[in-house]
Design a protein around this motif. Structure first.
Motif, mmCIF file in Angstrom:
data_model
loop_
_atom_site.group_PDB
_atom_site.id
_atom_site.type_symbol
_atom_site.label_atom_id
_atom_site.label_comp_id
_atom_site.label_asym_id
_atom_site.label_seq_id
_atom_site.Cartn_x
_atom_site.Cartn_y
_atom_site.Cartn_z
ATOM 1 N N GLY A 36 -2.828 1.382 2.029
ATOM 2 C CA GLY A 36 -3.029 2.308 0.934
ATOM 3 C C GLY A 36 -4.364 3.012 0.995
ATOM 4 N N SER A 37 -4.773 3.581 -0.139
ATOM 5 C CA SER A 37 -6.067 4.257 -0.239
ATOM 6 C C SER A 37 -7.176 3.231 -0.109
ATOM 7 C CB SER A 37 -6.178 4.975 -1.584
ATOM 8 O OG SER A 37 -5.041 5.772 -1.840
ATOM 9 N N ASN A 38 -8.316 3.695 0.384
ATOM 10 C CA ASN A 38 -9.438 2.786 0.592
ATOM 11 C C ASN A 38 -10.215 2.463 -0.666
ATOM 12 O OD1 ASN A 38 -9.161 2.318 3.369
ATOM 13 N ND2 ASN A 38 -10.146 4.269 3.843
ATOM 14 N N GLY A 39 -9.896 3.118 -1.783
ATOM 15 C CA GLY A 39 -10.636 2.862 -3.013
ATOM 16 C C GLY A 39 -12.069 3.320 -2.890
ATOM 17 N N ALA A 40 -12.943 2.617 -3.555
ATOM 18 C CA ALA A 40 -14.352 3.019 -3.574
ATOM 19 C C ALA A 40 -14.963 2.997 -2.193
ATOM 20 C CB ALA A 40 -15.138 2.096 -4.510
ATOM 21 N N ALA A 41 -14.452 2.128 -1.323
ATOM 22 C CA ALA A 41 -15.025 2.012 0.010
ATOM 23 C C ALA A 41 -14.834 3.289 0.821
ATOM 24 C CB ALA A 41 -14.391 0.833 0.750
ATOM 25 N N GLY A 42 -13.733 4.030 0.525
ATOM 26 C CA GLY A 42 -13.453 5.205 1.334
ATOM 27 C C GLY A 42 -13.574 6.501 0.564
ATOM 28 N N GLY A 43 -13.902 6.439 -0.709
ATOM 29 C CA GLY A 43 -13.989 7.656 -1.498
ATOM 30 C C GLY A 43 -12.683 7.932 -2.189
ATOM 31 N N GLU A 44 -12.750 8.518 -3.359
ATOM 32 C CA GLU A 44 -11.562 8.744 -4.158
ATOM 33 C C GLU A 44 -10.567 9.615 -3.414
ATOM 34 O OE1 GLU A 44 -11.558 9.420 -8.647
ATOM 35 O OE2 GLU A 44 -11.408 11.430 -7.818
ATOM 36 N N GLY A 45 -9.324 9.083 -3.315
ATOM 37 C CA GLY A 45 -8.260 9.843 -2.695
ATOM 38 C C GLY A 45 -8.300 9.891 -1.177
ATOM 39 N N ASP A 46 -9.219 9.153 -0.534
ATOM 40 C CA ASP A 46 -9.289 9.135 0.925
ATOM 41 C C ASP A 46 -8.223 8.189 1.428
ATOM 42 O OD1 ASP A 46 -10.032 9.347 3.526
ATOM 43 O OD2 ASP A 46 -11.805 8.081 3.350
#
Length: 288
Positions: A36-46
């Protein structure tokens, strides 16, 4: 439960682009991965999209060939701006298809749980007799998913924390003690160890169950009869061997011999039925 995942490693059409996260030790016998999305670790919507929904290039359309990986997924999405959320349960597939959808807004997040085919019934609220090639609201099979996990995910910022919350939810489900069949699980074990190459008679002998009993249990707990499950296991092992091969010269004939195909055209036609491409075309697509 014996860790059958040590015997079997299903992959998607694009194994290198999966963005997969492995489960903890207690759930390894049941869960193939999280994605899924990386959450805070990857930035919103990354979004780190799964092989089932990987983007091909910068276009606004997300497309990918979905091949039968023999797994089943819960996919939960939510909009960070509006708070709207929902999820689907993706049953087991036995045919390839092209997935495409409009690019997700940057405020959309996603978290998914991918189950091994033999384990879903231990977590689900309903029999799995109607899960072949279906995509339905997650509540059809996991009635309390929204309350117990879905609505919590949008308040959890990192993938690590989301996985921890999902594992707590899954372990609680296991504690309910959904019953399985020892005979069916013995049959699954034999199918995995044989890499899908086993006669119906040998499967009956190894499981201690009649063909009629095996058919009923497989359809109830997996959604497919034993022969179809064996075909998917063989296809996945062929695809994994092909993908891991360091050279293509000679590998096709080796696969024909190893997996009991009558000749190379038999292998190619059977592979194309599941992958939508010939073996070499699929390999070229995965490695590009």
């Amino acid at each position: 439960m014996y860790n059958l995942s040590e015997l079997y490693h299903p992959i998607t059409a694009n194994p290198a682009g999966g963005g997969e996260y492995l489960p903890g030790r207690l759930l390894q016998p049941y869960i193939r991965c999280y994605w899924g999305s990386n959450g805070a670790a990857g930035g919103e919507g990354d979004a780190a999209l799964s092989g089932a929904e990987a983007a091909e290039g910068p276009a606004s359309q997300l497309t990918e060939t979905i091949i039968p990986d023999s797994c089943m997924d819960i996919i939960w999405e939510w909009n960070e701006r509006t708070g709207a959320s929902g999820g689907i349960f993706c049953g087991i597939n036995d045919t390839p298809f092209e997935a495409g959808q409009a690019a997700q807004p940057v405020t959309t997040e996603r978290f998914a749980i991918r189950f091994h085919f033999w384990a879903v019934h231990l977590f689900a609220d309903e029999p799995l007799t109607e899960v072949l090639n279906v995509h339905v609201p997650v509540e059809y099979y996991f009635r309390t998913f929204r309350k117990e996990l879905g609505d919590r995910l949008q308040h959890i910022r990192t993938m690590t924390e989301r996985i921890a919350a999902a594992e707590a939810f899954l372990l609680r489900r296991l504690e309910r003690g959904n019953r399985s069949s020892d005979g069916m699980m013995n049959a699954v074990h034999r199918l995995l160890t044989s890499r899908g190459i086993m006669t119906a008679g040998a499967l009956e002998s190894s499981s201690g169950l009649s063909s009629r009993q095996l058919e009923r249990l497989f359809r109830q707990h997996i959604g497919l009869p034993p022969k179809k499950v064996a075909d998917l296991i063989r296809f996945q092992n062929v695809w994994l061997d092909l993908y891991r091969s360091s050279q293509t010269k000679g590998v096709m004939q080796d696969i024909v011999f190893t997996y009991g195909y009558s000749h190379q055209s038999h292998l190619i036609n059977n592979f194309k039925k599941f992958a939508g491409r010939t073996p070499l075309d699929a390999l070229s697509h995965a490695r590009r």
